[in-house]
Scaffold this motif. Sequence first.
Motif, PDB file in Angstrom:
ATOM      1  N   GLN A   1       8.192 -14.705  58.711  1.00  0.00           N
ATOM      2  CA  GLN A   1       8.303 -16.153  58.839  1.00  0.00           C
ATOM      3  C   GLN A   1       9.350 -16.576  59.870  1.00  0.00           C
ATOM      4  OE1 GLN A   1       9.376 -17.276  54.845  1.00  0.00           O
ATOM      5  NE2 GLN A   1      11.527 -16.787  55.110  1.00  0.00           N
ATOM      6  N   TYR A   2       9.818 -15.593  60.673  1.00  0.00           N
ATOM      7  CA  TYR A   2      10.874 -15.890  61.640  1.00  0.00           C
ATOM      8  C   TYR A   2      10.382 -15.776  63.071  1.00  0.00           C
ATOM      9  CZ  TYR A   2      13.740 -15.420  57.483  1.00  0.00           C
ATOM     10  OH  TYR A   2      14.259 -15.577  56.221  1.00  0.00           O
ATOM     11  N   ASP A   3      11.018 -16.538  63.969  1.00  0.00           N
ATOM     12  CA  ASP A   3      10.631 -16.520  65.385  1.00  0.00           C
ATOM     13  C   ASP A   3      11.115 -15.249  66.088  1.00  0.00           C
ATOM     14  OD1 ASP A   3       9.535 -19.058  65.088  1.00  0.00           O
ATOM     15  OD2 ASP A   3      11.433 -20.049  65.547  1.00  0.00           O
ATOM     16  N   MET A   4      12.160 -14.641  65.564  1.00  0.00           N
ATOM     17  CA  MET A   4      12.690 -13.411  66.151  1.00  0.00           C
ATOM     18  C   MET A   4      13.521 -12.677  65.125  1.00  0.00           C
ATOM     19  SD  MET A   4      15.476 -11.635  67.484  1.00  0.00           S
ATOM     20  CE  MET A   4      16.789 -12.827  67.727  1.00  0.00           C
ATOM     21  N   ILE A   5      13.388 -11.357  65.109  1.00  0.00           N
ATOM     22  CA  ILE A   5      14.268 -10.490  64.329  1.00  0.00           C
ATOM     23  C   ILE A   5      14.665  -9.335  65.234  1.00  0.00           C
ATOM     24  CG2 ILE A   5      14.443  -8.897  62.380  1.00  0.00           C
ATOM     25  CD1 ILE A   5      12.575 -10.636  60.804  1.00  0.00           C
ATOM     26  N   SER A   6      15.967  -9.113  65.387  1.00  0.00           N
ATOM     27  CA  SER A   6      16.440  -8.018  66.238  1.00  0.00           C
ATOM     28  C   SER A   6      16.561  -6.742  65.419  1.00  0.00           C
ATOM     29  CB  SER A   6      17.793  -8.373  66.869  1.00  0.00           C
ATOM     30  OG  SER A   6      18.803  -8.444  65.865  1.00  0.00           O
ATOM     31  N   ASP A   7      17.030  -5.660  66.060  1.00  0.00           N
ATOM     32  CA  ASP A   7      17.266  -4.416  65.329  1.00  0.00           C
ATOM     33  C   ASP A   7      18.442  -4.581  64.374  1.00  0.00           C
ATOM     34  OD1 ASP A   7      15.219  -3.192  66.693  1.00  0.00           O
ATOM     35  OD2 ASP A   7      16.532  -2.400  68.261  1.00  0.00           O
ATOM     36  N   TYR A   8      18.425  -3.800  63.295  1.00  0.00           N
ATOM     37  CA  TYR A   8      19.537  -3.825  62.353  1.00  0.00           C
ATOM     38  C   TYR A   8      20.743  -3.094  62.932  1.00  0.00           C
ATOM     39  CZ  TYR A   8      17.347  -6.006  58.330  1.00  0.00           C
ATOM     40  OH  TYR A   8      16.782  -6.908  57.459  1.00  0.00           O
ATOM     41  N   ASN A   9      21.930  -3.666  62.722  1.00  0.00           N
ATOM     42  CA  ASN A   9      23.187  -3.068  63.145  1.00  0.00           C
ATOM     43  C   ASN A   9      24.173  -3.212  61.990  1.00  0.00           C
ATOM     44  OD1 ASN A   9      25.322  -2.011  64.573  1.00  0.00           O
ATOM     45  ND2 ASN A   9      25.754  -3.889  65.693  1.00  0.00           N
ATOM     46  N   LYS A  10      24.539  -2.068  61.406  1.00  0.00           N
ATOM     47  CA  LYS A  10      25.434  -2.076  60.248  1.00  0.00           C
ATOM     48  C   LYS A  10      24.846  -2.939  59.121  1.00  0.00           C
ATOM     49  CE  LYS A  10      29.636  -1.242  62.928  1.00  0.00           C
ATOM     50  NZ  LYS A  10      30.980  -1.734  63.308  1.00  0.00           N
ATOM     51  N   ASN A  11      23.566  -2.701  58.826  1.00  0.00           N
ATOM     52  CA  ASN A  11      22.868  -3.349  57.713  1.00  0.00           C
ATOM     53  C   ASN A  11      22.651  -4.845  57.899  1.00  0.00           C
ATOM     54  OD1 ASN A  11      22.689  -0.926  56.257  1.00  0.00           O
ATOM     55  ND2 ASN A  11      24.758  -1.212  55.430  1.00  0.00           N
ATOM     56  N   THR A  12      22.845  -5.337  59.129  1.00  0.00           N
ATOM     57  CA  THR A  12      22.631  -6.751  59.410  1.00  0.00           C
ATOM     58  C   THR A  12      21.800  -6.900  60.675  1.00  0.00           C
ATOM     59  OG1 THR A  12      24.792  -7.278  58.435  1.00  0.00           O
ATOM     60  CG2 THR A  12      23.758  -8.984  59.768  1.00  0.00           C
ATOM     61  N   THR A  13      20.916  -7.888  60.672  1.00  0.00           N
ATOM     62  CA  THR A  13      20.125  -8.182  61.868  1.00  0.00           C
ATOM     63  C   THR A  13      20.297  -9.649  62.236  1.00  0.00           C
ATOM     64  OG1 THR A  13      17.926  -8.110  62.853  1.00  0.00           O
ATOM     65  CG2 THR A  13      18.033  -8.719  60.540  1.00  0.00           C
ATOM     66  N   THR A  14      20.031  -9.952  63.503  1.00  0.00           N
ATOM     67  CA  THR A  14      20.072 -11.336  63.963  1.00  0.00           C
ATOM     68  C   THR A  14      18.677 -11.934  63.853  1.00  0.00           C
ATOM     69  OG1 THR A  14      21.796 -10.742  65.539  1.00  0.00           O
ATOM     70  CG2 THR A  14      20.699 -12.853  65.871  1.00  0.00           C
ATOM     71  N   VAL A  15      18.614 -13.171  63.348  1.00  0.00           N
ATOM     72  CA  VAL A  15      17.336 -13.836  63.099  1.00  0.00           C
ATOM     73  C   VAL A  15      17.345 -15.213  63.751  1.00  0.00           C
ATOM     74  CG1 VAL A  15      15.871 -14.812  61.293  1.00  0.00           C
ATOM     75  CG2 VAL A  15      16.926 -12.594  60.949  1.00  0.00           C
ATOM     76  N   VAL A  16      16.198 -15.591  64.317  1.00  0.00           N
ATOM     77  CA  VAL A  16      16.017 -16.939  64.866  1.00  0.00           C
ATOM     78  C   VAL A  16      14.858 -17.596  64.135  1.00  0.00           C
ATOM     79  CG1 VAL A  16      15.486 -18.305  66.911  1.00  0.00           C
ATOM     80  CG2 VAL A  16      16.847 -16.222  67.143  1.00  0.00           C
ATOM     81  N   LYS A  17      15.085 -18.816  63.687  1.00  0.00           N
ATOM     82  CA  LYS A  17      14.017 -19.623  63.082  1.00  0.00           C
ATOM     83  C   LYS A  17      14.209 -21.063  63.557  1.00  0.00           C
ATOM     84  CE  LYS A  17      11.639 -20.716  58.745  1.00  0.00           C
ATOM     85  NZ  LYS A  17      10.317 -20.263  59.217  1.00  0.00           N
ATOM     86  N   GLY A  18      13.311 -21.518  64.424  1.00  0.00           N
ATOM     87  CA  GLY A  18      13.493 -22.825  65.038  1.00  0.00           C
ATOM     88  C   GLY A  18      14.721 -22.802  65.922  1.00  0.00           C
ATOM     89  N   ASN A  19      15.612 -23.766  65.747  1.00  0.00           N
ATOM     90  CA  ASN A  19      16.859 -23.772  66.526  1.00  0.00           C
ATOM     91  C   ASN A  19      18.032 -23.228  65.716  1.00  0.00           C
ATOM     92  OD1 ASN A  19      17.309 -25.811  64.725  1.00  0.00           O
ATOM     93  ND2 ASN A  19      17.600 -27.436  66.239  1.00  0.00           N
ATOM     94  N   GLU A  20      17.733 -22.522  64.625  1.00  0.00           N
ATOM     95  CA  GLU A  20      18.774 -21.935  63.780  1.00  0.00           C
ATOM     96  C   GLU A  20      18.878 -20.440  64.035  1.00  0.00           C
ATOM     97  OE1 GLU A  20      20.080 -21.649  59.048  1.00  0.00           O
ATOM     98  OE2 GLU A  20      18.057 -22.276  59.595  1.00  0.00           O
ATOM     99  N   VAL A  21      20.108 -19.955  64.219  1.00  0.00           N
ATOM    100  CA  VAL A  21      20.380 -18.535  64.408  1.00  0.00           C
ATOM    101  C   VAL A  21      21.333 -18.085  63.305  1.00  0.00           C
ATOM    102  CG1 VAL A  21      21.267 -16.758  65.951  1.00  0.00           C
ATOM    103  CG2 VAL A  21      20.114 -18.758  66.900  1.00  0.00           C
ATOM    104  N   PHE A  22      20.996 -17.002  62.642  1.00  0.00           N
ATOM    105  CA  PHE A  22      21.869 -16.518  61.578  1.00  0.00           C
ATOM    106  C   PHE A  22      21.682 -15.016  61.419  1.00  0.00           C
ATOM    107  CE2 PHE A  22      17.962 -18.284  59.858  1.00  0.00           C
ATOM    108  CZ  PHE A  22      17.449 -17.269  59.078  1.00  0.00           C
ATOM    109  N   GLY A  23      22.616 -14.411  60.685  1.00  0.00           N
ATOM    110  CA  GLY A  23      22.506 -13.005  60.352  1.00  0.00           C
ATOM    111  C   GLY A  23      21.746 -12.847  59.048  1.00  0.00           C
ATOM    112  N   LEU A  24      21.109 -11.679  58.885  1.00  0.00           N
ATOM    113  CA  LEU A  24      20.350 -11.412  57.671  1.00  0.00           C
ATOM    114  C   LEU A  24      20.656  -9.997  57.222  1.00  0.00           C
ATOM    115  CD1 LEU A  24      18.229 -13.143  56.078  1.00  0.00           C
ATOM    116  CD2 LEU A  24      16.493 -11.714  57.153  1.00  0.00           C
ATOM    117  N   THR A  25      21.111  -9.852  55.971  1.00  0.00           N
ATOM    118  CA  THR A  25      21.398  -8.518  55.451  1.00  0.00           C
ATOM    119  C   THR A  25      20.091  -7.830  55.070  1.00  0.00           C
ATOM    120  OG1 THR A  25      21.572  -9.190  53.145  1.00  0.00           O
ATOM    121  CG2 THR A  25      23.564  -9.385  54.499  1.00  0.00           C
TER     122      THR A  25
END
Length: 372
Positions: free
Chosen positions: A50-74
């Motif tokens: 359901q996300y516009d972008m998910i990057s690779d995991y780094n130390k159990n966290t990935t970067t996520v983009v949804k609309g104009n919101e950017v956040f980390g995801l465990t």
Amino acid sequence: MKTKILLLSASLLTCTFMHAQKDQNPWARVYINGQFGVINKNGVEVVPAQYDMISDYNKNTTTVVKGNEVFGLTKEGQKMPYTPANMDKGKVRPYTENNKWGLKDDKDIVLCEPQFDYIGKFDDGKAQIYKNGKIGLISDKGKIIVAPKYGLIYGFQKGIAIVCNDSLSGLIDDKGAEIVAPKYQKINRIKSSGVLSTGLLSKGNSAFFVLQNGKWGILNEHGNETVPPKYEAIFECKDGFKTFLNGKVGLTNGEGVVMFDPTYDYVGDCDNNVFIVRLDGLYGILNKNGKQLVAPTYDYIDKFDGGRAFILHQGLWGMLSNEGIELTAPLYNAIEKAKDNCYKIYKGTFQGILNKDGVLVVQPKYHDIGIF
């Protein structure tokens, strides 16, 4: 008794649920209908698509983009704050303003005004940019190389990247020019094993397997179909590419030129300038250009050695040249290479000798022949 069974069933369900809950380890990023998610090794979505972008995991966290919101995801799916400060600082750095991302240099000079939903990390002078669920590329000078219009952009190799929009794939160069618009079901870069050093993969060239309408072909680095998509499978071999269709095998050379269409049940590697082929249980040979020298006639053709191969027909052995000439008709119970560039033959309980050209020089009338 019924109470015990009910308790046991409840216990098993609880254990199963707890096991499923524990198995949240991300294993693969998935992409469907322009959205990204994450699955575990059992194929269960631990992060819904359901996300516009998910990057690779780094130390159990990935970067996520949804609309104009950017956040980390465990890996457990928990959201975490994300700011540009989390990124590695270098000569250029992304920054945010009014929830939009731009680019500054190390002197705080704006290279690109904030206009994107996210800017990824730079690699070889390029970073991915995200806007309205689409991906593009920007240079470390702030120049937009590719406007955000793709669902996926894979890493560049030899100046070419594979791009995707939903279920279709294409190619772009490192200047952002579209070599091939997304129109194939799949594009796989041919990772040469080194056996093929001429033609499509020579001198650092790139080539790609493509899938269209369920059939495979080959693209060169210019996006030309050197082999149209018409085969059920294509595999690299030392002589080019083996092609498969309707249960038969064919061969295309390193330049993408068809040597012969899928005709045979088996095609060996070129050896002594010939291909050994099999059709309907019988063996024949082709020359190095794929022309048939000997139609599939023999029950078996052994490996060629010095331009000669043993042939088997109706339980008897003979000898064949790599020019397709039957040097010795299948007359013997066995043939073996001997010293002094000749061959020992066995017929019944007797032995004889053939010379290197298959000519009988010693009749099979001895019980043993030992060449000094």
